[in-house]
Each structure stands twice: as structure tokens, then as C-alpha cells.
Design a protein around this motif. Structure first.
Motif, PDB file in Angstrom:
ATOM      1  N   THR A 216      20.790 -36.466  -1.959  1.00 33.39           N
ATOM      2  CA  THR A 216      20.816 -37.894  -1.620  1.00 33.39           C
ATOM      3  C   THR A 216      21.652 -38.081  -0.349  1.00 33.39           C
ATOM      4  OG1 THR A 216      22.819 -38.463  -2.790  1.00 33.39           O
ATOM      5  CG2 THR A 216      20.796 -38.464  -4.087  1.00 33.39           C
TER       6      THR A 216
ATOM      7  N   TYR B 103      20.999 -44.211  -9.145  1.00 30.99           N
ATOM      8  CA  TYR B 103      20.250 -43.531  -8.082  1.00 30.99           C
ATOM      9  C   TYR B 103      19.716 -44.511  -7.044  1.00 30.99           C
ATOM     10  CZ  TYR B 103      20.763 -38.926 -10.079  1.00 30.99           C
ATOM     11  OH  TYR B 103      21.299 -37.746 -10.513  1.00 30.99           O
ATOM     12  N   TYR B 107      21.100 -44.704  -2.849  1.00 32.45           N
ATOM     13  CA  TYR B 107      20.160 -44.668  -1.725  1.00 32.45           C
ATOM     14  C   TYR B 107      20.239 -45.967  -0.923  1.00 32.45           C
ATOM     15  CZ  TYR B 107      17.828 -40.289  -2.858  1.00 32.45           C
ATOM     16  OH  TYR B 107      17.553 -38.966  -3.037  1.00 32.45           O
TER      17      TYR B 107
END
Lengths: 372, 248
Positions: A216, B103, B107
Motif C-alpha cells: 500500500t 484498507y 489508500y
């Protein structure tokens, strides 16, 4: 900043859902602080004494009485046979043997001189040493009493005596708990900082989530801060819990200011958290990190000045203690809690701890790689 | 570089000491394609994939992923790809929704995006009732489908799947592939490694790695034709038999 928020939220959720970590945070400090200070005490009581009385006189009985009434000794054997007393030592029923030889009283009265023999079981060196010193003190005291008793006209020929009066600064009653509790608190904080952090990160390595994070856009520093901040807060919480117990159970209130302690503790936690991070970058599973942490804790505790004074260590060991962050915090804790030292007094310690924090974290960050 | 080529690889190599795990491989993948990456255990599939994802540093060769160079623009690539490793990588001690939120959040997606997307995915997977359950309490098949959905939660250009269906029953595998088709239809390029030859048939093109090299690369139909094989199984066996490397 927003990324960090998500990382912290996740970390706190996981910590508060793990009963093992919660036990470690809440129960471990309470138990350690309640039990250890009572057990880890330098004061030696109940030394088992065997007396071989081969004189059976007025003086010998008086002497034995004086020794047993001191409270430090427990008379386990009173015999006239040397062999019998030796057997007691062999069966661990006696730590010290005091032999009062035949004609003790006669020699004392007629020749103004008599000798006693003292034998110590040195398997437990501390007990033998301290027990021997106690017994020696009682004997000297007894000796003085006899001498004063015999001087019939003190006014004409006064016996010259030096009487030593001592006073214990900073801990007037020589309460060992005042000395131990701050030290144990330091160890607790170190364990939280090093072990919990290391295990937490290595666990992510084991289950593979760290690799997921590594693909990520999360930056290295964000990930590391996300791990350090929660344990930094937990560390300060454990410290506060420790001070509450110290106050309620032992009545310990720092002479110095809490602010001084917390400033140092905040810096200290950064250093040990960095150490935990470093351990995690070198280990691939939880067993490895546990073993490394365990090995370090042994050195930290034994060479940290918690139980044994650093001043009495050999020169090479003193050098090792200089690389042990625990030794600085224990010293600072005792300085502030017992003596009331201020920030100015611990500036040297603060400086060194800053060095530890930068050095350990820097090393860990360099060693933590997102790409292999 | 042609705009529709999202992965471009040229002579990519990875050496560990004197062992060459990946040996000068070259290929390209088009946008929206399902690209199968086949090979026996130890052939170098995972290593090759890890280099493309920026987890492993190549020893030599060139590659561009989503238009970015894998050496210099490594962190930019990460914004544009999704990755699902062999190890299950959601947090067991977080709920389904919390995993998605986490998650999505790292991002850089907005709260509104996360909320809407979570709802859509839960409906798509028929997991709406399980949204607040801990992931650890779900059966493996569900977890795998969930892991895939989380890997494409941030709507990446490319998703890398490393043996995503290992240890999953045939029905779930089928459902899993339906998810892959849906992702592909929405324009996401799928790069998938697998052991199952029936899955290879689902791919648009497959490459077969033997001893760190790509020995064949074509559509499943062409590969069968060229090698005169009845099935992908046979194709694989014919090529993999040449391997001299000991399985690790």
C-alpha cells in the motif's frame, strides 16, 4: 495525517480486543508491584543459628540470650558438640555456627581475654555475609557492655568510647520498598515498551499482513508511528497505574515533581520502543523476538542497578551499564522519587536518553525495509 | 509506451546469491486482461510478482507497471495496484467492515467512498448480515472472496493475485472466478498465479514459467494447438517436465 489516524484506530481496536495484552497491561503491573517489593528485600531475618556451648557459664548464657533477642536470629540448635552443629549445617538447618569454647567465662574474668569462633555456611553468600556482620555487631556490643560493667569507678578512670550515631538521608527508615518500587516500575515500563512492541510487529509478519501493508502507499514512518504511539500511551498509562499503587499500598509519594518523572519517562519510552522495533526487524517469528527480548531483559535487570549497586560492580560491568537504558531510568526514578531532584539535576540523563531514542529508532528505521 | 499496455516487462531478473530465481523474463499485459501466470512450485512465479508489486528489488531488467518505472516510481505504483498474497492477509481480529475501512483509509479514500463501497461489496458478496462479525469467525471460502474484494476496494488499475484459490472448494473457486470476471469487466487488469489448470482456461492469455524462464505465452487455445495437447493439464505437464530445478 489521515493515514496515521486509520493506522492508530486499527491498532487500538486490536489491542483492546486481545485479552492477553489487556492482562499484560493491567494485571501484570498490579501483581508485580504488590508482590515483588515484599519479597525482594535486602533485610535478612530468621538466620538459623547453631550454638556450640562448651562453657555452660553465666556469661555464655547471657550472650546467647542477647543474640536471640535481637530478632535476626533463630536458635535452631543448642549443643555442646561441634560435630552435632556441623551436621545441622550439612542438613541446611543452620546458617551460622557460634562456638563458645570451654573456659570462656574463666578466661574472660582471669585473663581479661576470651575468644569465640564463628563459622558461616557461605553457599548463600549474601546471607552468610550479612548474618556474620549482624552477629559481629552483637558481639562487639556485648563486649562493650561487659567492659562498662567491670569498670567500677567510671568517674576516676572513664572508659573512652566513640559512639557513632547514623541517620539515613532521603529514606530515613531505610524502607527497602521505597527503594524497590520505583525500580520495579522502570522494569515494567521497559517490558511494555520492548516486548509488546516487538511481538506486535512480528505477529503482523507472521500472519502476512505486513506484506499487505507494504504494497500500500503507507509510508515507512507512518507505519512505524502507528505502532509506536499506541504503546507509548500504554507505557505512560502503566506508569500512572504504578504510581497509584505505590501511593495506595506503600504510601510512596515522590519528593520531586511528577512532571520531571513523566518528561523523562516519555523520552525513555521512545528509546525502549525503538529497541522493540529494532528487535522486530531482526526476527521473523514471535519465538525469536521473545527470546531476544528475554535475553536483553536479563541483562537489563541484573546490570541495571535494580538489585545490586552499580558502584560496586567491576569496571568492565560498569561500562556495560552505561549502554543499558534501564540503569539511567532507575537512577532518575530514585533521584526524583526519594531525593526530589529536578530537571536540572537530571539533564545529563535526559541528554543520554535522547541519544538512545535517536540511535535505536534510527537503526530500526534503516533496518525496516518495505522492499527486499 | 502503448497506452493500453499496463504491464511491460523486459529481461527482468532476480538473483539470490548464485541462484537465479527469475531469469530474463519479458512480457506485456493489456488493460482489462486476465493474465494467467503458471508454473510449478519454485519456478519463480511469486518472486516475479513480488518484483512487479514493489516488494522485491530486481537484480536487473526493466519493467513498467501502470505506467510507472518499478525502480524509481515504486511508491506511485503502489497507489494503483491491489495485491492478494498466498497468505490470508485481512485482520482476523477486526470485523469485515473495519477491515474495509482500514484498507480504504490507508489508500486515502474518503469516508463517503468507504461507506458506499463497503455497502456495495457486502451486497455483492451477500455478506450484509456479517458486516459486523470478526473476520476470524468466517469460513475460509468467504474470507478469500472478501480478501479479493478488499484488494480491489480502492479501485486499482491492476490487481495481483498470488494463488488466490489455494485450499478452497470447487464451488467457492467458481464463485471466486466470477468475481475476477466482474473486476475485469469493470476495467481492472488481473494478474493471477495458479496451480489449477481448469483456472488457466479462464484466463485470456497464460504464461508458463519453467526454472525461472517463461517457456510459453499465448492464449490457452493456441497453446493446446501448438503443443498438440488435449487440455491445459497436458500442456503444463509437457512443459513442466523439462524442469531441472528441485522443487523447493
Amino acid at each position: 495525517m489521515r493515514t496515521l489516524k486509520f493506522l492508530l484506530q486499527k491498532e487500538f481496536r486490536q489491542i483492546f480486543r486481545d485479552p492477553a495484552i489487556l492482562r499484560l497491561i493491567f494485571i501484570m503491573p498490579i501483581i508485580q508491584l504488590m508482590v515483588l517489593p515484599w519479597a525482594a528485600d535486602y533485610e535478612i531475618k530468621g538466620i538459623k543459628l547453631a550454638v556450640v556451648d562448651q562453657d555452660h557459664s553465666e556469661y555464655s548464657r547471657q550472650l546467647v540470650n542477647k543474640i536471640t533477642s535481637s530478632g535476626y536470629f533463630k536458635l535452631t540448635e543448642y549443643t555442646s558438640s561441634w560435630d552435632a552443629s556441623l551436621a545441622e549445617v550439612e542438613h541446611d538447618r543452620a546458617d551460622i555456627v557460634l562456638q563458645i569454647p570451654p573456659h570462656f567465662e574463666k578466661n574472660l574474668v582471669k585473663e581479661d581475654k576470651a575468644s569465640l569462633f564463628m563459622a558461616m555456611n557461605a553457599i548463600n553468600g549474601v546471607k552468610a555475609n550479612i548474618g556474620g556482620a549482624y552477629l559481629g555487631m552483637i558481639l562487639r556490643d556485648y563486649n562493650r557492655e561487659i567492659r562498662t560493667e567491670w569498670i567500677q569507678f567510671p568517674r576516676f578512670s572513664p572508659e573512652k568510647q566513640i559512639e557513632v550515631v547514623s541517620s539515613n538521608w532521603y529514606n530515613p527508615h531505610m524502607n527497602y520498598k521505597f527503594f524497590m518500587v520505583p525500580g520495579i516500575l522502570v522494569i515494567l515500563l521497559t517490558m511494555v515498551g520492548t516486548n509488546l512492541t516487538a511481538i506486535n510487529i512480528v505477529k503482523e509478519k507472521e500472519i502476512g499482513t505486513i506484506e499487505q501493508i507494504n504494497v500500500t502507499p503507507v509510508k515507512k514512518y507512518q507505519f512505524i508511528l502507528g505502532k509506536l504511539i499506541p504503546f507509548w500511551i500504554i507505557g505512560l498509562f502503566v506508569l500512572s497505574l504504578g504510581f497509584i499503587i505505590a501511593r495506595l499500598v506503600y504510601g510512596i509519594i515522590p519528593v520531586g515533581s511528577f512532571l520531571t518523572i513523566y518528561i523523562f519517562a516519555a523520552l525513555y519510552l521512545l528509546a525502549v520502543l525503538g529497541l522493540g522495533l529494532l528487535v522486530s526487524t531482526y526476527s521473523t517469528n514471535q519465538q525469536q523476538s521473545m527470546l531476544i527480548s528475554f535475553f536483553m531483559m536479563m541483562i537489563f535487570i541484573l546490570l541495571g542497578g535494580l538489585y545490586t549497586s552499580i558502584d560496586s560492580m567491576p569496571e568492565w560491568a560498569k561500562w556495560i551499564t552505561r549502554f543499558n537504558p534501564v540503569s539511567y531510568f532507575i537512577e532518575v526514578m530514585r533521584m526524583v522519587v526519594l531525593k526530589g531532584s529536578s530537571l536540572a539535576d537530571i539533564k545529563y540523563h535526559l541528554l543520554i536518553m535522547t541519544g538512545f531514542a535517536i540511535g535505536l529508532n534510527g537503526w530500526a528505521v534503516v533496518n525496516y525495509r518495505k522492499r527486499s | 509506451m502503448p497506452a493500453d499496455k499496463v504491464i511491460l516487462v523486459e529481461g527482468l531478473t532476480k538473483r539470490f546469491g548464485d541462484f537465479t530465481a527469475v531469469d530474463h523474463i519479458s512480457f506485456e499485459v493489456s488493460r482489462g486482461e486476465i493474465f494467467g501466470f503458471l508454473g510449478a512450485n519454485g519456478a519463480g512465479k511469486t518472486t516475479a510478482m513480488r518484483m512487479l508489486c514493489g516488494l522485491s528489488m530486481p537484480s536487473s531488467g526493466k519493467a513498467r507497471v501502470a505506467g510507472f518505472d518499478i525502480y524509481k516510481e515504486n511508491e506511485k505504483i503502489k497507489k494503483n495496484i491491489g495485491y492478494m498474497s498466498q497468505k490470508f492477509s485481512l485482520y482476523d481480529d477486526l470485523t469485515v467492515k473495519e477491515n474495509m475501512r482500514f484498507y480504504g483509509g490507508i489508500y486515502g479514500k474518503s469516508d463517503v467512498f468507504i461507506k458506499d463501497k463497503t455497502k456495495t461489496i457486502l451486497e455483492q458478496l451477500h455478506l450484509t448480515a456479517e458486516g459486523d462479525k470478526l473476520v476470524g469467525s468466517l469460513p475460509l471460502g468467504w474470507k478469500q472472496k472478501l480478501a479479493f474484494s478488499v484488494a480491489i476496494f480502492h479501485e486499482p488499475e491492476i490487481v495481483f493475485l498470488d494463488e488466490p484459490t489455494g485450499g478452497v472448494d470447487p464451488v467457492t473457486r467458481r464463485e471466486f472466478w466470477n468475481l475476477i470476471y466482474e473486476a475485469s469487466a469493470s476495467g481492472i487488469t488481473v494478474f493471477v498465479t495458479t496451480h489449477y489448470m481448469d483456472e488457466a482456461e479462464y484466463c485470456k492469455r497464460v504464461s508458463i514459467m519453467v526454472d525461472g524462464r517463461i517457456d510459453a505465452l499465448d492464449t490457452p487455445a493456441n497453446l493446446k494447438l501448438i503443443l498438440g495437447a488435449e487440455s491445459m493439464d497436458e500442456v503444463f505437464l509437457k512443459l513442466a517436465r523439462k524442469a531441472t530445478r528441485v522443487e523447493s
